[in-house]
Design an enzyme around this catalytic site. Structure first.
Site, PDB file in Angstrom:
ATOM      1  N   ASN A 170      54.059  33.798  33.587  1.00 55.05           N
ATOM      2  CA  ASN A 170      53.939  35.258  33.497  1.00 55.05           C
ATOM      3  C   ASN A 170      54.376  35.978  34.766  1.00 55.05           C
ATOM      4  O   ASN A 170      54.215  37.186  34.885  1.00 55.05           O
ATOM      5  CB  ASN A 170      52.516  35.674  33.105  1.00 55.05           C
ATOM      6  CG  ASN A 170      51.498  35.511  34.230  1.00 55.05           C
ATOM      7  OD1 ASN A 170      51.831  35.079  35.324  1.00 55.05           O
ATOM      8  ND2 ASN A 170      50.248  35.851  33.954  1.00 55.05           N
ATOM      9  N   LYS A 171      54.947  35.246  35.718  1.00 55.97           N
ATOM     10  CA  LYS A 171      55.408  35.886  36.946  1.00 55.97           C
ATOM     11  C   LYS A 171      56.701  36.656  36.703  1.00 55.97           C
ATOM     12  O   LYS A 171      57.409  36.438  35.723  1.00 55.97           O
ATOM     13  CB  LYS A 171      55.602  34.851  38.059  1.00 55.97           C
ATOM     14  CG  LYS A 171      54.319  34.116  38.439  1.00 55.97           C
ATOM     15  CD  LYS A 171      53.245  35.062  38.910  1.00 55.97           C
ATOM     16  CE  LYS A 171      52.019  34.360  39.465  1.00 55.97           C
ATOM     17  NZ  LYS A 171      51.218  33.688  38.408  1.00 55.97           N
ATOM     18  N   ASN A 172      57.036  37.562  37.636  1.00 53.17           N
ATOM     19  CA  ASN A 172      58.240  38.386  37.487  1.00 53.17           C
ATOM     20  C   ASN A 172      59.492  37.530  37.333  1.00 53.17           C
ATOM     21  O   ASN A 172      60.410  37.872  36.590  1.00 53.17           O
ATOM     22  CB  ASN A 172      58.401  39.310  38.693  1.00 53.17           C
ATOM     23  CG  ASN A 172      57.302  40.346  38.775  1.00 53.17           C
ATOM     24  OD1 ASN A 172      56.240  40.201  38.178  1.00 53.17           O
ATOM     25  ND2 ASN A 172      57.541  41.409  39.538  1.00 53.17           N
TER      26      ASN A 172
END
Length: 398
Positions: A199-201
């Site tokens: 879910n990180k950028n």
């Protein structure tokens, strides 16, 4: 606002029949990246290889030429950073109670003692006054956490560390693309850890990287990454430190490279989404609804998350659980980041208890993360805000 939202004095009715569920987060993987993964799978070299080397080179360039090594998580990066810094039994490491539990767990992993300092109510990051008050002769390092991608006051943080002779392991898991005073997080500082979790950028499915300082630190990181092994010549092999199995695969690196090619556009888009969140909530939102918005920092934060601190419920029932349930019923996914670490059983067993860090406990009890991901549109933001206001009207604060 879209015509799907019909306002009345007491509620917003959302027509669910035409609206798909809006998740809290989801990765965006383009076709070029999918093809690149296929190429890796066909290449016959799927573990650490040329793609890992290329990813590390790209990251190093992004961080101003500093050495970077990749790993299979953004957790082992912090553990290895502590080992490189010489942290071990008898040492204390100060960190925040509002983070993913990994931030404190790695301190235990190296045999050191976690020490928490309360957070600042506005930024939700570690309170630097509280941090300095927590320093003792046993303090060896600090792990600041940049919650939602917002850095702490880096100038003051490093002044404190230099004053007391402490190492810093920056938990920048959420802060790729963030900056401080015009300098990218990771381009300066001590040991800096990033995560590429789903879910990180920027994601590599799972993974992380560690930004280092010297050739000796690079050598140690490489040994800790793969069982402590040093190879020489065709058949020379020795092990002189206890390492683990933490290497990144070429499959993950191919995903990371495809994602990283768009880092500037991703960061700019998320900042635009955050601006639209503020515009949709309006200037009177906090006064009218009793909820607290995040700091409106569009220079330093990469807006990994957009978080609210909810008001307490008037009837005393759990505010967050009710809020999340009702948002889901309106078709909007909600996350929360994070429960206070010191109140988890593992840490209660080590003497931490309720009341020790009151700001963190309040924020940890009431914080929620609204939808924020690369594929989101401004219409999605409007939908999220309409749902928030509808649910808060149904559940007035004290």
């Amino acid at each position: 606002m879209s015509g799907a939202y019909l306002m009345s004095a007491d509620r917003v009715t959302v027509s669910m029949s035409q609206l798909p569920f809006l998740p809290f987060s989801k990765p965006t993987i383009d076709e070029a990246t999918i093809a690149a993964v296929g190429d890796v799978l066909r290449s016959g070299w799927i573990t650490s290889g040329p793609k890992v080397q290329a990813f590390e080179a790209q990251l190093s360039e992004y961080f101003g030429g500093r050495p970077v090594r990749t790993f299979n998580s953004g957790t082992c990066t912090m553990e290895i950073a502590l080992r490189i810094a010489g942290v071990g039994p008898g040492d204390e490491v100060i960190t925040t109670p509002i983070s993913w539990v990994a931030t404190a767990n790695v301190i235990l992993e190296v045999g050191a003692t976690p020490v928490f300092a309360d957070i600042d109510l506005v930024t939700r990051n570690i309170d630097l006054d509280q941090l300095e008050a927590a320093i003792t002769p046993r303090t060896k390092a600090i792990i600041p956490v940049y919650l939602a991608g917002l850095p702490v006051d880096m100038t003051r943080l490093y002044a404190l560390a230099n004053k007391h002779g402490l190492r810093i392991v920056e938990d920048a898991a959420q802060a790729l693309g963030s900056s401080w005073n015009g300098q990218r997080i990771g381009s300066t500082g001590d040991l800096v850890s990033f995560s590429f979790q789903a879910n990180k950028n920027v994601t590599s499915s799972e993974g992380g990287c560690l930004v280092l300082n010297t050739a000796e630190e690079v050598r140690l990181a490489e040994k800790y990454r793969l069982q402590g092994v040093t190879r020489t010549g065709f058949d020379g092999l020795d092990v002189d430190v206890l390492g683990g199995k933490f290497n990144m695969t070429d499959v993950a690196a191919a995903i990371g490279l495809g994602q990283f090619a768009h880092i500037d556009a991703i960061t700019a888009h998320r900042r635009d989404l955050a601006r639209h969140y503020f515009a949709c909530f309006g200037e009177d939102f906090e006064a009218q609804y009793g909820a607290q918005l995040p700091p409106a920092d569009f220079e330093n934060s990469n807006w990994h998350l957009f978080q609210l601190v909810l008001p307490e419920r008037a009837d005393g029932t759990p505010a967050r659980a009710t809020f999340m349930e009702q948002m889901q019923a309106l078709g909007v996914g909600i996350g929360y980041h994070y429960p206070p670490i010191h109140l988890l059983s593992l840490y209660r067993e080590r003497g931490f208890k309720k009341g020790m860090f009151p700001v963190a406990e309040r924020v940890g009890r009431l914080i929620v993360s609204l939808p924020m991901f690369t594929a989101m549109s401004k219409a999605d933001v409007e939908r999220s805000v309409a749902a928030v206001k509808a649910v808060l009207r149904l559940n007035p604060p004290l």
